[in-house]
Design a protein around this motif. Structure first.
Motif, PDB file in Angstrom:
ATOM      1  N   LEU A  10       1.036  -1.418   0.281  1.00 48.81           N
ATOM      2  CA  LEU A  10       0.041  -0.257   0.332  1.00 48.81           C
ATOM      3  C   LEU A  10       0.986   0.698   0.421  1.00 48.81           C
ATOM      4  CD1 LEU A  10      -2.685  -1.007   2.571  1.00 48.81           C
ATOM      5  CD2 LEU A  10      -3.133  -0.752   0.164  1.00 48.81           C
ATOM      6  N   HIS A  11       1.769   0.989   1.122  1.00 43.29           N
ATOM      7  CA  HIS A  11       2.392   2.234   1.087  1.00 43.29           C
ATOM      8  C   HIS A  11       3.924   2.460  -0.108  1.00 43.29           C
ATOM      9  CE1 HIS A  11       3.601   2.346   5.331  1.00 43.29           C
ATOM     10  NE2 HIS A  11       2.524   2.733   4.932  1.00 43.29           N
ATOM     11  N   HIS A  15       1.620   8.505  -2.464  1.00 44.01           N
ATOM     12  CA  HIS A  15       1.347  10.036  -3.374  1.00 44.01           C
ATOM     13  C   HIS A  15       2.854  10.670  -3.231  1.00 44.01           C
ATOM     14  CE1 HIS A  15      -2.314   9.424  -5.605  1.00 44.01           C
ATOM     15  NE2 HIS A  15      -2.458   9.912  -4.718  1.00 44.01           N
ATOM     16  N   ASP A  16       3.226  10.088  -1.570  1.00 44.25           N
ATOM     17  CA  ASP A  16       4.367  10.851  -0.625  1.00 44.25           C
ATOM     18  C   ASP A  16       5.170  10.098  -0.906  1.00 44.25           C
ATOM     19  OD1 ASP A  16       6.804  11.114   0.983  1.00 44.25           O
ATOM     20  OD2 ASP A  16       5.492  12.078   2.269  1.00 44.25           O
ATOM     21  N   VAL A  17       6.399  11.482  -1.347  1.00 47.12           N
ATOM     22  CA  VAL A  17       7.917   9.842  -2.719  1.00 47.12           C
ATOM     23  C   VAL A  17       8.109   9.974  -1.875  1.00 47.12           C
ATOM     24  CG1 VAL A  17       9.477  11.010  -3.946  1.00 47.12           C
ATOM     25  CG2 VAL A  17       7.771  12.603  -4.353  1.00 47.12           C
ATOM     26  N   ALA A  22      10.859   4.544  -0.366  1.00 46.07           N
ATOM     27  CA  ALA A  22      11.150   2.912   0.874  1.00 46.07           C
ATOM     28  C   ALA A  22      10.535   1.997   0.400  1.00 46.07           C
ATOM     29  CB  ALA A  22      10.980   4.371   2.376  1.00 46.07           C
ATOM     30  N   ALA A  23       9.196   2.052   0.108  1.00 48.57           N
ATOM     31  CA  ALA A  23       8.524   0.574   0.348  1.00 48.57           C
ATOM     32  C   ALA A  23       9.300   0.300  -1.123  1.00 48.57           C
ATOM     33  CB  ALA A  23       6.767   1.342   0.112  1.00 48.57           C
ATOM     34  N   ARG A  51      -7.527 -10.251   4.727  1.00 45.32           N
ATOM     35  CA  ARG A  51      -6.440  -8.677   4.610  1.00 45.32           C
ATOM     36  C   ARG A  51      -7.602  -7.492   3.595  1.00 45.32           C
ATOM     37  NH1 ARG A  51      -1.551 -11.256   4.610  1.00 45.32           N
ATOM     38  NH2 ARG A  51      -1.419 -12.379   6.867  1.00 45.32           N
ATOM     39  N   SER A  52      -7.246  -6.476   3.045  1.00 49.55           N
ATOM     40  CA  SER A  52      -8.122  -5.476   2.509  1.00 49.55           C
ATOM     41  C   SER A  52      -7.427  -6.408   1.325  1.00 49.55           C
ATOM     42  CB  SER A  52      -7.659  -3.910   2.504  1.00 49.55           C
ATOM     43  OG  SER A  52      -5.898  -4.504   2.525  1.00 49.55           O
ATOM     44  N   GLU A  53      -8.871  -6.226   0.688  1.00 45.06           N
ATOM     45  CA  GLU A  53      -9.030  -5.858  -1.046  1.00 45.06           C
ATOM     46  C   GLU A  53      -7.685  -5.368  -2.196  1.00 45.06           C
ATOM     47  OE1 GLU A  53     -12.317  -6.766  -4.697  1.00 45.06           O
ATOM     48  OE2 GLU A  53     -12.670  -4.838  -2.601  1.00 45.06           O
ATOM     49  N   ASN A  54      -7.600  -3.874  -1.650  1.00 43.11           N
ATOM     50  CA  ASN A  54      -6.910  -3.339  -2.459  1.00 43.11           C
ATOM     51  C   ASN A  54      -5.219  -4.096  -2.341  1.00 43.11           C
ATOM     52  OD1 ASN A  54      -8.059  -1.377  -2.619  1.00 43.11           O
ATOM     53  ND2 ASN A  54      -7.542   0.741  -1.784  1.00 43.11           N
ATOM     54  N   SER A  55      -4.403  -4.649  -0.574  1.00 48.88           N
ATOM     55  CA  SER A  55      -3.232  -5.221  -0.531  1.00 48.88           C
ATOM     56  C   SER A  55      -3.412  -6.194  -1.049  1.00 48.88           C
ATOM     57  CB  SER A  55      -2.938  -4.973   0.766  1.00 48.88           C
ATOM     58  OG  SER A  55      -3.335  -5.872   1.662  1.00 48.88           O
TER      59      SER A  55
END
Length: 851
Positions: A10-11, A15-17, A22-23, A51-55
């Protein structure tokens, strides 16, 4: 890893560069540290319902990307890695997990699972692994122990569709194909939901390439055609689109199987073109007829050339249906223009126009009557759509019917078309300019006497119209100038001479318009400039010399342009490329008159090469080659400065077009300098051998490299002896190249490769003979004649035939002093070979006269 994986995935979308970076670094680290463990963890994340559907979706996508890549070479490496880096137990766990996720009630997870199953399935079925896969997918279609049965069917069919898209034609055996078709046909049933039927239809579309055996069986073929036709009448727009796309593909793959279905397909497609509410459906129905046209054009050409086979005969479906299809295309598609669409937008009007052009190429003269009736009824119509459609229709039939049939219509249409360049609507002007360009390309000799002046004047005015119209005007001027291509270059004047100066002035002005980027106006204008200069008459030579001065000034000024962004640099490099192309054309066109400019030309070209931009460097090398060919031995004074750039270009493996251009320039310089090239030969030959041995260099470069050895041998004569052994070795190696005869692109490459080998042999034979070393060729005679025999047996290409005859003649000249050493077998072999070559040449000549 398992605990952190979902959060890290997810990370990696943040939007945070900093967080995203890092991820991504962490994911890459896991991949490097232990690929099997990482892939198993991804599969577990994908299949975990808590787990979350997005992950879960991200885990599936990441797993898919570890199995394949868009880059072909990288994709091959990743596929190999599946077997070399992943142990059997890990592969089994990943396969079980990805299959299980198809049963998930979460759509995003199930869809991601389908992608993974497809990638692994394509890999393993090719290697005859995972035998239980297709049986499991078949069971999924009737499973009743899941939360959402329709979602399971949909994800299963998606997996099959993606897998078939990845598999090569020979990737499935007949039993596997039958299993896949069973699943698909079950999914396409009329009782299924739209989602299931759409997934099944897409899977069928992707599987058609594997179904030759099924189409050979009438019962199975009919079953497939029935489900496709049923889908084409379905209520869902997307389902109908895919169904008609499938019919178009069937028309291409199984043309010979269409007779018993063509009446139904005729009704189905014409109804969809005229009545369907979704434009995309109508466009796919048009695509069916465009596909049939392409097939029949190819077959008719084969029949004309005497290359027909009983399995591939033209049934003339388009001829039979033309009286119905043409009016439908004219009335139901061409008049549905989208005036706000981009020039290259694909819509029903564009699809109908292309189809009409293909029908014209298929049926020839038979199309003229219907189209001319439509043109006459609409070309002066008060509604702009009707005017534009009639002009488009006329432009589309210019290629197909016999020129004499179109002579009268072209002459009649010219005044109206020229006036249409002043129409109130941009699309009408645009299409009028395009149609005039087609006339100049295909029927220039039919332009009425006295209409050249108004045509040129109106095209000149159109250069000041909107960028869209101006770009089409450039196209027309280019084609008009090209019509003078075969006029004698020494003629004092030609019909364009009175307009030459004004046209060049207007075109050069168009290249500097503020909207030069729109519709590739600058590129189109410079292409027209090049064609005018290339075919200019002697009385316009002073104008061409003036243009050279203008172009040199423009190129020189590009080096002082402020570059503050990558966009600025790209613009400068593209402009330099265009200006270098003009310099090359002028240099070749005015020959020795270029000499006063050669110092300036070479100086600015070296500056361009110093920028190291691929496209500009390619054109700069070509321009340098033109200068060398013109000033000949006078080019020696530039070699010290130019040579480092040449070597860098010959070693530019990453940008193969630049390398290819450098090879061509090396050949030009060798021919120009002759023995003066000797001080540079060792390094050039070393680079050329490295090019041939480099596996990463695009294969398209290698034929020109081979040919370049011939140029070097011709230039240095007897001095080529030191390079003889490696040259013969690489020529023998290249001559042993074999490719699949089923791949047209590879067969075309083989023709070019063998032409390069022949040119190399010609240069070496002539060079050795001129240098008094003819005896050195004798040990290679058997190899050369064996190669010639293969070439003559497998090729009837005119270029190949010409070079083969030339090489045989050169060998005869070379061997004349050694006649007593030539055996009777060699004489008979050469005589038979020459007779084959002459027969092929006679056949080509006869074919040309028939045309």
């Amino acid at each position: 890893m398992a605990f952190e994986l979902g959060r890290t995935l997810l990370h990696a979308q943040s939007h945070d560069v900093a967080i995203r970076g890092a991820a991504e670094q962490q994911l890459h680290q896991w991949e490097i540290q232990s690929l099997p463990q990482f892939m198993v963890a991804l599969a577990d994340e994908l299949s975990a319902e808590d787990r979350s559907e997005n992950s879960r979706q991200l885990a599936g996508l990441h797993l898919k990307n570890l199995l394949s890549a868009k880059d072909p070479l990288l994709s091959v490496e990743k596929k190999k890695r599946w077997y070399t880096a992943i142990d059997t137990n890990s592969r089994a766990r990943i396969k079980i997990a990805s299959l299980n996720v198809l049963r998930s009630p979460k759509p995003q997870a199930a869809h991601a699972g389908a992608l993974v199953v497809a990638k692994i399935g394509a890999l393993e079925l090719r290697e005859k692994q995972w035998p239980e896969l297709l049986n499991q997918l078949l069971k999924n279609m009737t499973a009743d122990d899941v939360v959402d049965g329709d979602l399971l069917k949909t994800s299963t069919l998606e997996a099959l569709g993606y897998m078939c898209e990845d598999l090569e034609e020979e990737g499935l055996d007949q039993m596997e194909t039958n299993q896949i078709l069973t699943v698909i046909v079950d999914g396409m049933g009329e009782n299924g939901t739209s989602a299931v039927r759409i997934a099944a239809a897409r899977a069928l579309l992707n599987s058609l390439v594997f179904t030759r055996h099924n189409f050979d069986n009438e019962a199975e073929r009919t079953m497939i055609m029935q489900v496709v036709c049923s889908a084409a009448k379905g209520l869902d727009d997307q389902l109908r689109i895919i169904a008609f796309e499938s019919l178009a593909r069937i028309g291409s793959l199984y043309y010979d199987k269409l007779p018993q279905y063509i009446e139904v397909l005729f009704t189905l497609t014409l109804t969809a073109i005229q009545q369907d509410n979704d434009e995309q459906v109508s466009m796919m129905a048009i695509e069916f007829w465009s596909t049939l046209c392409e097939e029949e054009i190819e077959m008719l050409e084969e029949e004309e050339g005497g290359h027909t086979s009983p399995q591939r005969r033209c049934a003339r479906y388009v001829h039979a249906a033309a009286t119905h299809i043409v009016p439908v295309l004219l009335q139901s598609t061409l008049v549905k223009q989208d005036e706000h669409a981009d020039e290259d937008a694909w819509n029903i009007s564009a699809a109908g126009a292309i189809c009409l052009g293909l029908v014209a190429q298929t049926i020839g003269d038979a199309i003229v009557g219907d189209v001319l009736a439509f043109v006459e009824a609409n070309i002066l119509h008060g509604e702009w759509r009707r005017r534009e459609a009639s002009i488009m229709a006329f432009g589309q039939i210019l290629d197909g019917p016999k020129p004499e049939v179109l002579a009268g219509p072209v002459q009649t249409a010219m005044p109206v078309l020229v006036r249409s360049l002043n129409d109130d609507h941009t699309l009408v002007k645009d299409t009028a300019a395009w149609t005039l360009g087609r006339i100049c390309e295909l029927h220039a000799q039919r332009i009425p006497q006295g209409y050249l002046q108004p045509l040129v004047e109106q095209l000149g005015s159109a250069l000041q119209d909107s960028s869209r119209v101006a770009a089409q005007a450039c196209f027309a001027i280019h084609n008009l100038a090209q019509a003078f291509e075969h006029a004698p270059k020494t003629r004092d004047t030609n019909a364009l001479s009175p307009f030459f100066n004004s046209l060049l002035t207007q075109l050069l002005a168009a290249t500097e318009r503020r909207d030069w980027q729109d519709h590739n106006l600058r590129g189109q204008a410079y292409e027209a400039v090049n064609m005018l200069i290339q075919n200019h008459a002697c009385d316009t030579r002073p104008v061409v010399v003036q243009v050279m001065q203008i172009v040199l000034q423009r190129l020189h000024s590009t080096f002082s342009v402020a570059i503050v962004s990558q966009g600025d640099k790209d613009e400068r490099d593209q402009l330099q490329s265009l200006l270098c192309s003009v310099i090359q054309v002028i240099t070749r066109a005015i020959d020795k008159e270029i000499e006063p400019f050669s110092d300036h030309i070479v100086a600015v070209l070296l500056q361009v090469l110093n920028n190291e931009h691929a496209v500009a460097s390619e054109e700069a090398f070509a321009a340098v080659g033109a200068v060398a060919s013109t000033v000949e031995q006078g080019f020696d004074k530039y070699m010290n400065d130019f040579f480092p750039f040449l070597i860098k270009g010959l070693r530019n493996y990453a940008e193969w077009q630049v390398c290819s251009a450098a090879v061509g320039t090396a050949g030009d310089i060798c021919r120009a300098l002759e023995t003066q090239i000797l001080p540079y030969c060792d390094e050039i030959v070393r680079c050329l051998l490295e090019d041939l041995q480099n596996p990463t260099l695009n294969r398209q470069v290698k034929p020109s490299v081979l040919s370049c050895f011939g140029d070097i041998a011709l230039a240095v004569g007897g001095n080529f002896v030191k390079y003889l052994q490696p040259t013969f070795q690489m020529l023998e190696q290249a001559a042993r190249t074999k490719v699949s005869s089923d791949d047209d692109e590879l067969m075309e490459y083989m023709t070019v490769l063998r032409e390069g080998i022949l040119e190399a042999y010609v240069g070496v034979v002539q060079g050795l003979n001129d240098g008094g070393n003819s005896s050195l060729i004798q040990p290679q005679l058997a190899t050369i004649f064996q190669f010639l025999e293969v070439v003559v047996r497998e090729h009837d290409d005119e270029g190949i035939v010409k070079i083969s005859i030339g090489l045989i003649g050169d060998l005869a000249t070379l061997l004349e002093p050694h006649a007593e050493q030539v055996t009777l077998d060699s004489v008979n072999f050469t005589t038979n070979l020459l007779m084959k070559v002459i027969c092929i040449g006679h056949s080509l000549l006869s074919s040309r006269f028939r045309q």
